[in-house]
Design a protein around this motif. Structure first.
Motif, mmCIF file in Angstrom:
data_model
loop_
_atom_site.group_PDB
_atom_site.id
_atom_site.type_symbol
_atom_site.label_atom_id
_atom_site.label_comp_id
_atom_site.label_asym_id
_atom_site.label_seq_id
_atom_site.Cartn_x
_atom_site.Cartn_y
_atom_site.Cartn_z
ATOM 1 N N ARG A 1 21.611 41.073 23.785
ATOM 2 C CA ARG A 1 22.200 39.742 23.970
ATOM 3 C C ARG A 1 21.457 38.967 25.068
ATOM 4 O O ARG A 1 21.577 37.763 25.168
ATOM 5 C CB ARG A 1 23.672 39.930 24.359
ATOM 6 N N GLY B 1 21.771 34.018 23.788
ATOM 7 C CA GLY B 1 22.380 35.064 22.957
ATOM 8 C C GLY B 1 21.391 36.087 22.447
ATOM 9 O O GLY B 1 21.739 36.931 21.627
ATOM 10 N N ALA C 1 22.100 39.280 16.524
ATOM 11 C CA ALA C 1 21.957 37.816 16.649
ATOM 12 C C ALA C 1 20.737 37.404 15.823
ATOM 13 O O ALA C 1 19.650 37.150 16.354
ATOM 14 C CB ALA C 1 21.793 37.441 18.119
#
Ligand code: PMP
Length: 404
Positions: free
Chosen positions: A91, A230, A277
């Protein structure tokens, strides 16, 4: 290859914004950089034309997206001189450092030592404090000199037979100091310790070659590297990554799951539980490919010239103190102004369209070591110009009248 800050600026729509009636002067890229059109385009193109979940589909969109996601991993691996299988998507740098600390900590016992430095960001302090609280490991902090350089001799003396990990920042987000990481890694290796490097700031300003660095783990975030939020990267030397236990459990990180038994996937997927992500990873892949196409030594020289001009201008302002003056430093200018609170100054600068950071910069132990509670920080990126440095100095000069 050529580099022209003016034409680069055209790739960042946000830079033509105005703050009130003033042009934006964005000097906060060390907190988060703006995104070039090519990154925004890569992410929106994906969502418009090719989007599905990765790794598990048998249909066209799933296969296309998986290919783009894995291509992004390859681009990042090439960008840092690594093998694809050594690049774990996280992340951000914070998650990467937590992952490493938790993984290495699993094998530690009371009295084991972790050696950090006085200039670490909280992201490279707090995960180790968890191990102090939970495992009884001892945290030690190598000191810095008055000019903000690392005291390498002291660090060397602090490595002991109990040292398990040496974890340090490559380029300080407060002082701008660039640490001699390869030397530190060699000292750690000789003592049988693992080296972890927080490359959040350094990866932006100079080519990062993980092989030359000689460390075992390197962490950085995407959003400071002109990519999206992210997403971040943990690079781990192959044998070190393979030896780490899993971080989070869920889909994709397993080899086989049964009611009474489980085996794990090999890295990097072992550390990428659940849906990753995807859009952000592909955005970061586009960002590093874009950077690779630019003249990075010329960019570094440009950013450094901006820093030098700003530092020279600042030294002419009464009561200004620069934090971090060593010669081996990047384009980060932290400073205090006597009699003025950093937050007040930052808010006044905003009235002139100038965006800087003010506070403790997630480095409270360092601020205490420097004897200040907060500072201002102007940080320079490839899209900043000499005119912006002048606008910053001019605005700063005007704010001084409020405090004298
Ligand atoms: N380390 C350093 C040196 C940083 O500058 C930052 C971001 N301020 C971090 C770690 C943490 O990065 P992130 O918040 O993107 O996880």
């Amino acid at each position: 290859m050529t580099f022209d800050p003016q034409s680069i600026r055209a790739e960042f729509a946000i830079l033509s914004r105005r703050i009130g009636d003033r042009p934006l002067v964005y000097l906060d890229s060390a907190a988060s950089a703006q995104k070039p059109e090519i990154v925004i385009q890569a992410m929106t193109d994906l969502m418009r034309h090719s989007y599905a979940n990765v790794h598990r589909g048998l249909h066209t969109l799933a296969n296309e997206t998986t290919e783009l996601y894995e291509n992004a991993r390859e681009s990042i691996a090439r960008f840092i001189g690594a093998a694809s299988a050594e690049v774990v998507f996280t992340r951000g740098a914070t998650e990467a450092l937590n992952l490493v600390a938790a993984g290495l900590g699993a094998g530690m016992s009371e009295g084991d030592e972790i050696l950090l430095t006085e200039m670490e960001h909280h992201a490279n302090i707090v995960p180790w404090h968890f191990l102090r609280e939970r495992k009884g490991v001892v945290l030690r902090f190598a000191p810095i000199h008055e000019d903000g350089a690392l005291d390498l001799e002291a660090l060397e003396r602090m490595i002991s037979p109990r040292t398990r990990v040496v974890s340090l920042v490559h380029m300080s987000n407060v002082l701008g100091t660039v640490n001699p990481v390869a030397k530190v890694a060699a000292l750690a290796r000789a003592a049988g310790a693992v080296t972890v490097v927080d490359a959040c700031q350094s990866v932006v300003h100079a080519p990062l070659d993980v092989a030359a660095l000689g460390a075992d783990f390197v962490a950085f975030s995407g959003h400071k590297l002109y990519g999206p939020t992210g997403i971040g990267v943990l690079w781990g030397r192959s044998e070190r990554l393979s030896a780490l236990p899993p971080w989070q459990g869920g889909g994709e990180m397993i080899d086989r799951v049964d009611f009474d038994h489980i085996t794990y996937a090999d890295p990097p997927l072992r550390f990428e539980a659940g849906t990753p992500a995807i859009i952000e990873a592909i955005g970061l892949g586009a960002a590093v490919k874009w950077l690779e196409g630019l003249d990075r030594p010329a960019i570094a020289a440009h950013e450094h010239a901006l820093y030098e001009a700003a530092a020279a201008g600042l030294s002419g302002i009464n009561g200004a103190r620069i934090l971090g003056t060593t010669r081996d430093k990047g384009a980060i200018l932290s400073f205090t102004l006597e009699g003025a609170h950093a937050h007040d100054v930052a808010q006044l600068l905003d009235r002139y369209g100038v965006a800087v950071r003010a506070g403790a910069h997630c480095a409270e132990p360092l601020m205490r070591r420097l004897g200040v509670s907060s500072s201002l920080r102007a940080s320079f990126a490839l899209y900043n110009t000499r005119q912006e440095v002048d606008a910053f100095l001019d605005a700063l000069d005007r704010t001084r009248t409020f405090f004298t």
